[in-house]
Design a protein around this motif. Structure first.
Motif, PDB file in Angstrom:
ATOM      1  N   ARG A  51       0.828  -1.205   0.000  1.00  0.00           N
ATOM      2  CA  ARG A  51       0.000   0.000   0.000  1.00  0.00           C
ATOM      3  C   ARG A  51       0.867   1.262   0.000  1.00  0.00           C
ATOM      4  O   ARG A  51       0.568   2.222  -0.712  1.00  0.00           O
ATOM      5  N   ILE A  52       1.956   1.256   0.775  1.00  0.00           N
ATOM      6  CA  ILE A  52       2.823   2.427   0.861  1.00  0.00           C
ATOM      7  C   ILE A  52       3.622   2.617  -0.410  1.00  0.00           C
ATOM      8  O   ILE A  52       3.770   3.735  -0.927  1.00  0.00           O
ATOM      9  N   LEU A  53       4.154   1.534  -0.963  1.00  0.00           N
ATOM     10  CA  LEU A  53       5.015   1.608  -2.140  1.00  0.00           C
ATOM     11  C   LEU A  53       4.241   1.595  -3.445  1.00  0.00           C
ATOM     12  O   LEU A  53       4.821   1.780  -4.523  1.00  0.00           O
ATOM     13  N   LYS A  54       2.912   1.296  -3.337  1.00  0.00           N
ATOM     14  CA  LYS A  54       2.031   1.236  -4.511  1.00  0.00           C
ATOM     15  C   LYS A  54       2.507   0.218  -5.536  1.00  0.00           C
ATOM     16  O   LYS A  54       2.500   0.452  -6.748  1.00  0.00           O
ATOM     17  N   ARG A  55       2.946  -0.916  -5.031  1.00  0.00           N
ATOM     18  CA  ARG A  55       3.290  -2.059  -5.876  1.00  0.00           C
ATOM     19  C   ARG A  55       3.152  -3.325  -5.047  1.00  0.00           C
ATOM     20  O   ARG A  55       3.167  -3.289  -3.811  1.00  0.00           O
ATOM     21  N   THR A  56       3.010  -4.453  -5.735  1.00  0.00           N
ATOM     22  CA  THR A  56       2.773  -5.708  -5.025  1.00  0.00           C
ATOM     23  C   THR A  56       4.045  -6.191  -4.347  1.00  0.00           C
ATOM     24  O   THR A  56       5.115  -6.246  -4.959  1.00  0.00           O
ATOM     25  N   VAL A  57       3.930  -6.535  -3.092  1.00  0.00           N
ATOM     26  CA  VAL A  57       5.048  -7.055  -2.312  1.00  0.00           C
ATOM     27  C   VAL A  57       4.709  -8.484  -1.884  1.00  0.00           C
ATOM     28  O   VAL A  57       3.623  -8.740  -1.353  1.00  0.00           O
ATOM     29  N   ASP A  58       5.624  -9.406  -2.127  1.00  0.00           N
ATOM     30  CA  ASP A  58       5.423 -10.811  -1.792  1.00  0.00           C
ATOM     31  C   ASP A  58       6.011 -11.095  -0.412  1.00  0.00           C
ATOM     32  O   ASP A  58       7.208 -10.871  -0.182  1.00  0.00           O
ATOM     33  N   ALA A  59       5.192 -11.597   0.520  1.00  0.00           N
ATOM     34  CA  ALA A  59       5.672 -11.894   1.873  1.00  0.00           C
ATOM     35  C   ALA A  59       6.753 -12.950   1.879  1.00  0.00           C
ATOM     36  O   ALA A  59       7.548 -13.037   2.829  1.00  0.00           O
ATOM     37  N   ALA A  60       6.826 -13.772   0.829  1.00  0.00           N
ATOM     38  CA  ALA A  60       7.836 -14.835   0.759  1.00  0.00           C
ATOM     39  C   ALA A  60       9.188 -14.323   0.272  1.00  0.00           C
ATOM     40  O   ALA A  60      10.189 -15.056   0.321  1.00  0.00           O
ATOM     41  N   ASP A  61       9.246 -13.081  -0.211  1.00  0.00           N
ATOM     42  CA  ASP A  61      10.494 -12.500  -0.694  1.00  0.00           C
ATOM     43  C   ASP A  61      11.272 -11.952   0.495  1.00  0.00           C
ATOM     44  O   ASP A  61      11.159 -10.779   0.863  1.00  0.00           O
ATOM     45  N   THR A  62      12.067 -12.823   1.109  1.00  0.00           N
ATOM     46  CA  THR A  62      12.751 -12.474   2.360  1.00  0.00           C
ATOM     47  C   THR A  62      13.681 -11.283   2.200  1.00  0.00           C
ATOM     48  O   THR A  62      13.730 -10.391   3.059  1.00  0.00           O
ATOM     49  N   GLN A  63      14.436 -11.255   1.102  1.00  0.00           N
ATOM     50  CA  GLN A  63      15.385 -10.158   0.908  1.00  0.00           C
ATOM     51  C   GLN A  63      14.664  -8.815   0.821  1.00  0.00           C
ATOM     52  O   GLN A  63      15.052  -7.839   1.480  1.00  0.00           O
ATOM     53  N   ALA A  64      13.596  -8.772   0.045  1.00  0.00           N
ATOM     54  CA  ALA A  64      12.849  -7.523  -0.092  1.00  0.00           C
ATOM     55  C   ALA A  64      12.194  -7.127   1.236  1.00  0.00           C
ATOM     56  O   ALA A  64      12.198  -5.946   1.610  1.00  0.00           O
ATOM     57  N   MET A  65      11.652  -8.100   1.935  1.00  0.00           N
ATOM     58  CA  MET A  65      10.983  -7.810   3.204  1.00  0.00           C
ATOM     59  C   MET A  65      11.969  -7.222   4.215  1.00  0.00           C
ATOM     60  O   MET A  65      11.641  -6.291   4.959  1.00  0.00           O
ATOM     61  N   ASN A  66      13.172  -7.754   4.256  1.00  0.00           N
ATOM     62  CA  ASN A  66      14.187  -7.212   5.168  1.00  0.00           C
ATOM     63  C   ASN A  66      14.591  -5.799   4.764  1.00  0.00           C
ATOM     64  O   ASN A  66      14.851  -4.943   5.623  1.00  0.00           O
ATOM     65  N   GLU A  67      14.647  -5.539   3.468  1.00  0.00           N
ATOM     66  CA  GLU A  67      14.965  -4.188   3.006  1.00  0.00           C
ATOM     67  C   GLU A  67      13.874  -3.201   3.421  1.00  0.00           C
ATOM     68  O   GLU A  67      14.158  -2.066   3.809  1.00  0.00           O
ATOM     69  N   PHE A  68      12.621  -3.631   3.340  1.00  0.00           N
ATOM     70  CA  PHE A  68      11.514  -2.758   3.713  1.00  0.00           C
ATOM     71  C   PHE A  68      11.572  -2.385   5.187  1.00  0.00           C
ATOM     72  O   PHE A  68      11.108  -1.313   5.582  1.00  0.00           O
ATOM     73  N   CYS A  69      12.132  -3.268   6.021  1.00  0.00           N
ATOM     74  CA  CYS A  69      12.237  -2.974   7.461  1.00  0.00           C
ATOM     75  C   CYS A  69      13.117  -1.755   7.718  1.00  0.00           C
ATOM     76  O   CYS A  69      13.003  -1.118   8.775  1.00  0.00           O
ATOM     77  N   GLY A  70      14.001  -1.422   6.770  1.00  0.00           N
ATOM     78  CA  GLY A  70      14.861  -0.257   6.921  1.00  0.00           C
ATOM     79  C   GLY A  70      14.470   0.910   6.055  1.00  0.00           C
ATOM     80  O   GLY A  70      15.173   1.931   6.032  1.00  0.00           O
ATOM     81  N   ASP A  71      13.364   0.796   5.343  1.00  0.00           N
ATOM     82  CA  ASP A  71      12.908   1.865   4.460  1.00  0.00           C
ATOM     83  C   ASP A  71      12.207   2.943   5.292  1.00  0.00           C
ATOM     84  O   ASP A  71      11.155   2.693   5.891  1.00  0.00           O
ATOM     85  N   PRO A  72      12.754   4.174   5.325  1.00  0.00           N
ATOM     86  CA  PRO A  72      12.166   5.225   6.181  1.00  0.00           C
ATOM     87  C   PRO A  72      10.701   5.505   5.870  1.00  0.00           C
ATOM     88  O   PRO A  72       9.929   5.823   6.780  1.00  0.00           O
ATOM     89  N   ARG A  73      10.302   5.393   4.593  1.00  0.00           N
ATOM     90  CA  ARG A  73       8.908   5.649   4.243  1.00  0.00           C
ATOM     91  C   ARG A  73       7.980   4.652   4.935  1.00  0.00           C
ATOM     92  O   ARG A  73       6.927   5.014   5.477  1.00  0.00           O
TER      93      ARG A  73
END
Length: 681
Positions: free
Chosen positions: A581-603
């Motif tokens: 919802r924040i990034l306005k694109r589909t995010v897959d919960a199984a994509d561990t690398q992307a999910m960890n990156e999002f944890c540090g995304d200030p937005r």
């Protein structure tokens, strides 16, 4: 001999008067003493109550001699690990025979000097919940031995307990055998290890040879039972004052709590007052909460007193729901962290766009309105259309849920009442009530306890507060523990139990106009912020943990700072949806690398913190809300020692795990008080 069975509420029960004040007991700085108004006060001298644990077993045996008692799911394959889709049971009669053989064997070993030598005839039990755990415990109860339960994870408590309780004999599951043999040289008084499981021949030969080099004897449980058949003797009847167990606390500095047969038996009896599953329905409990903790122990003795059945989970938390669906229990003791997860999963699944979500919300509101107006927890239409699937998650047969160990919100309790269509009670089984007629209260005191509230000036709680008195809940009665073990713990005893026998629970409560107690805060885990405001960290965590996006939360404060920071472990599915919802694109919960990156995304961090604080705005004051957060997908766990076995936060260890991140949050410029700032990590 106690009369077996539950004791129903009296006819024409007046729920507007659930407890009463004992005349002449009001003092400055505290309320009067409160006792149960339905059943009166019960203690060890009351005619007809249980006074020892063997009496509790005898009651269950008399009701259900040839009926199922202890059940487990057999392992069909170890690679991959596969369990049967059914339970295998031992009857009360079969368990009785085995407890006599095991008890006779242990008694003979103490008698001939193979084991023993401490102040008490202590015996260790180190295993996950399983039928043999209860079987061995019943044997120790019946033959005058003192059981010492060791937490399944090898934390600081385990070696401490082995030495502190002078354990010369330990029953253990095979997965702990290597650890115990390695540790044996540090515990020279340890003489015998009994392995609960049947070992593979090669493993047994290796372990036996290794144990000899460590100066320890090794046996399998089946061998001990055969020894007990040879030296079988009659049950050794204990007295109410005999020590039954030493129960070690799961806090950072463990202490051994001495519990007598009388205190455990009376606690069991007290829980039978007002206990109800259903007309002519036999009690079946799913055992997954740690048996090393008194909460699960008392839940099980209640089931035994009623001649009920106990089915054990596989040991894997990920299979817990599968276990429930196969066993179909009607009694489900739990803790807030588990119930909050069920609540979160149900609300996330139901609150979806479109017609399905609208029907779910309408069904929830209709049942909540009905619950609050009439107390009804069932509905002929909405249960069939909406809630049947939620109920099926726990097997579809739940009649009674008890939440203990920590406070839980009224909102969660009421939702689960209408979603599961069952009674849900709150309270600490060993101390307080497990009955309530109103969400958010723990009802009146249990019959075996009297309660009072004592002023806590530092938190502005007093017995003179209006409309209801408030203060720390103190408890007294035959079900209380007597003291911590050994002289080194005299200080702990004096802090926990005062000169008049009152246990200071650490819970802040209030008493409403119906005589019901409500837990509203905690004395422990209180810290003061730099501006002088006191904050209750556990209470804040409990409020944040109700939010579906939050799987775990750890709140941290520094007395030199004016605000709180914390670690949020988000629920992966809910977090992926939030990030999408924040990034306005589909995010897959199984994509561990992307999910960890999002944890540090200030937005994402900023948006999540803003949303969390918007949700908690009505439940928390401004200084109680988190001003900065660190996101991580690495959860707190029992295995790494950041959670206790009952899933409470071990604050020191949790802080140490995220020390670098939390300290970094405080090194940033102070956030504006008008808005929340986030982690820049």
């Amino acid at each position: 001999m106690a009369i077996p069975g539950a004791i129903p509420l009296p006819d024409n029960t007046d729920f507007t008067r659930q407890s009463f004040q004992v005349p002449g007991t009001k003092r400055p700085g505290q309320t009067a003493h409160y006792r149960n108004a339905f059943f009166g006060f019960v203690d060890i001298n009351t005619p007809g109550v249980f006074t020892t644990l063997p009496e509790v077993f005898d009651a269950g045996y008399s009701i259900a001699k040839d009926k199922s008692f202890l059940g487990h799911r057999p392992v069909l394959s170890k690679n991959p690990l596969t369990h049967a889709r059914h339970y295998v049971w031992q009857t009360y009669a079969e368990v009785d025979e085995r407890r006599r053989h095991i008890g006779s064997a242990v008694h003979k070993l103490f008698e001939n000097g193979t084991v023993g030598g401490g102040e008490y005839p202590t015996v260790g039990l180190w295993s996950l919940n399983r039928p043999e755990w209860v079987l061995i415990d019943l044997a120790l109860n019946a033959y005058g031995k003192v059981g010492v339960s060791l937490y399944d994870t090898f934390g600081d408590q385990t070696p401490f307990s082995i030495d502190h309780a002078h354990l010369t004999l330990i029953f253990t599951s095979s997965d702990h055998l290597t650890t115990l043999l390695k540790a044996a040289p540090r515990h020279p008084h340890l003489k015998l290890i009994v392995v609960i499981d049947e070992l593979e021949p090669e493993t047994k030969r290796f372990a036996a040879a290794w144990s000899q080099t460590q100066g320890v004897k090794l046996q399998e449980l089946s061998e001990l039972e055969e020894f007990g058949k040879k030296y079988r003797c009659n049950v050794i009847i204990p007295s109410a004052n005999d020590i039954a167990t030493i129960c070690y606390t799961s806090i950072c500095t463990p202490s051994g709590v001495l519990l007598t047969h009388g205190s455990l038996a009376v606690a069991t009896q007290s829980n039978l007052y007002g206990y109800s599953i259903g007309a002519d329905e036999r009690v079946t409990l799913l055992s997954y909460l740690p048996l090393a903790h008194i909460y699960e122990r008392i839940n099980q003795t209640v089931v035994i007193a009623l001649g009920g059945a106990i089915g054990f989970f596989t040991g894997d938390p990920l299979r817990l729901l599968e276990d429930a669906q196969i066993l179909k229990p009607n009694y489900f003791p739990s803790v807030p962290r588990v119930l909050n997860r069920i609540y979160q999963a149900a609300t996330v699944a139901g609150n979806v766009p479109g017609l399905k979500g609208a029907i779910f919300r309408r069904a929830v509101q209709a049942k909540l309105d009905n619950l609050r107006a009439t107390g009804a927890i069932t509905h002929p239409l909405w249960d069939r259309l909406v809630f049947k699937k939620i109920q099926a998650v726990l097997g579809g047969n739940i009649k009674l849920v008890v939440s203990g160990s920590a406070p839980i919100s009224a909102e969660v309790l009421d939702f689960l009442r209408i979603a599961l269509s069952c009674r849900i009670l709150e309270g600490e089984t060993f101390r307080l009530s497990c009955d309530s007629t109103s969400g958010g209260t723990v009802g009146p005191p249990q019959p075996a306890a009297e309660l009072k509230l004592v002023d806590v000036p530092s938190m502005n709680y007093t017995a003179e507060d209006r409309p209801f008195p408030r203060g720390e809940i103190c408890c007294r009665g035959s079900c209380n523990f007597i003291q911590y073990y050994k002289e080194v713990d005299e200080k702990n005893t004096k802090e926990a139990v005062d000169a008049e026998g009152w246990i200071h629970t650490g819970d802040i409560g209030e008493i409403d106009d119906h005589g019901r107690f409500r837990i509203i805060d905690r004395v422990k885990n209180i810290m003061k912020l730099s501006q002088g405001e006191y904050v209750a960290l556990e209470k804040i965590e409990n409020i944040y943990s109700r939010i579906p996006a939050v799987m775990q939360v750890f709140v941290h404060g520094d007395s030199l700072k004016s605000y709180l920071v914390g670690v949020i472990v988000p629920d992966p599915v809910a977090f992926a949806a939030f990030a999408s919802r924040i990034l306005k694109r589909t995010v897959d919960a199984a994509d561990t690398q992307a999910m960890n990156e999002f944890c540090g995304d200030p937005r994402i961090v900023d948006s999540l913190l803003k949303e969390l604080n918007a949700v908690t705005a009505n439940g928390l004051k401004g200084f109680e809300q988190l001003k900065r957060i660190h996101l991580s997908l690495d959860p707190f766990s029992v295995a790494e020692n950041t959670l206790t076995p009952t899933l409470k936060m071990r604050r020191r260890d949790a802080y140490n795990k995220y020390k670098t991140a939390l300290d970094a949050l405080y090194e940033l410029p102070d956030p504006p008080h008008s808005e929340s700032a986030s982690s820049k990590l």
